[in-house]
Design a protein around this motif. Structure first.
Motif, short mmCIF file in Angstrom:
data_model
loop_
_atom_site.label_atom_id
_atom_site.label_comp_id
_atom_site.label_asym_id
_atom_site.label_seq_id
_atom_site.Cartn_x
_atom_site.Cartn_y
_atom_site.Cartn_z
N ALA A 1 0.85 -1.19 0.00
CA ALA A 1 0.00 0.00 0.00
C ALA A 1 0.88 1.24 0.00
O ALA A 1 1.81 1.36 0.79
CB ALA A 1 -0.91 0.00 1.21
N VAL A 2 0.59 2.14 -0.90
CA VAL A 2 1.33 3.39 -0.97
C VAL A 2 0.69 4.35 0.03
O VAL A 2 -0.52 4.57 -0.01
CB VAL A 2 1.28 3.98 -2.39
CG1 VAL A 2 1.99 5.32 -2.46
CG2 VAL A 2 1.87 3.00 -3.39
N PRO A 3 1.46 4.88 0.94
CA PRO A 3 0.87 5.79 1.93
C PRO A 3 0.37 7.07 1.27
O PRO A 3 0.96 7.59 0.34
CB PRO A 3 2.01 6.08 2.90
CG PRO A 3 3.25 5.78 2.15
CD PRO A 3 2.90 4.72 1.14
N MET A 4 -0.76 7.55 1.78
CA MET A 4 -1.34 8.79 1.27
C MET A 4 -0.48 9.95 1.77
O MET A 4 -0.04 9.95 2.92
CB MET A 4 -2.76 8.93 1.80
CG MET A 4 -3.47 10.16 1.31
SD MET A 4 -5.22 10.21 1.75
CE MET A 4 -5.15 10.25 3.52
N PRO A 5 -0.22 10.96 0.93
CA PRO A 5 0.54 12.12 1.39
C PRO A 5 -0.15 12.74 2.60
O PRO A 5 -1.37 12.85 2.65
CB PRO A 5 0.52 13.07 0.19
CG PRO A 5 0.29 12.18 -0.99
CD PRO A 5 -0.56 11.05 -0.48
N TRP A 6 0.62 13.15 3.58
CA TRP A 6 0.06 13.62 4.85
C TRP A 6 -0.84 14.83 4.69
O TRP A 6 -1.80 15.00 5.43
CB TRP A 6 1.18 13.91 5.85
CG TRP A 6 2.01 15.11 5.48
CD1 TRP A 6 3.13 15.11 4.73
CD2 TRP A 6 1.75 16.46 5.83
NE1 TRP A 6 3.60 16.39 4.58
CE2 TRP A 6 2.76 17.25 5.26
CE3 TRP A 6 0.77 17.09 6.57
CZ2 TRP A 6 2.82 18.62 5.40
CZ3 TRP A 6 0.83 18.47 6.71
CH2 TRP A 6 1.84 19.21 6.13
N ALA A 7 -0.59 15.70 3.71
CA ALA A 7 -1.38 16.92 3.57
C ALA A 7 -2.79 16.65 3.06
O ALA A 7 -3.69 17.45 3.27
CB ALA A 7 -0.66 17.89 2.64
N LEU A 8 -3.02 15.51 2.40
CA LEU A 8 -4.35 15.22 1.89
C LEU A 8 -5.38 15.07 3.00
O LEU A 8 -6.56 15.30 2.80
CB LEU A 8 -4.34 13.97 1.01
CG LEU A 8 -3.77 14.18 -0.38
CD1 LEU A 8 -3.85 12.89 -1.18
CD2 LEU A 8 -4.52 15.27 -1.12
#
Length: 88
Positions: free
Chosen positions: A5-12
């Motif tokens: 799983a690719v982590p979602m960018p924190w700012a999203l």
């Protein structure tokens, strides 16, 4: 097969809707050939008023710049522009 799983960018996680999301107030847009303006209609074909747009007005500002020591001020000259927005 293993997937990572690719982590979602924190700012999203900070992004939120600023306006309520809903269907548009119109179903179709046509160009009125006489007035050359857009006419918005709902699903029943009735004309829908889309509101007014603001008007911008640009005005020049003037200032007096002085001469050297002991001299009279110079005449006013336009040296800047100011834009003012007002709603119709």
């Amino acid at each position: 097969m293993t997937t990572t799983a690719v982590p979602m960018p924190w700012a999203l996680r900070l992004v939120t809707d600023r306006l309520p999301v809903g269907p548009p107030a119109y179903a179709s847009v046509v160009l009125d050939g006489v007035s050359q303006t857009a006419v918005y209609a709902d699903a029943s074909g009735r004309v829908v008023e889309m509101g007014k747009h603001g008007t911008s007005r640009t005005t020049g500002t003037a200032s007096v710049s002085g001469g050297g020591d002991g001299q009279q001020p110079q005449p006013q000259t336009q040296d800047d522009n100011t834009t003012d927005y007002e709603s119709d």
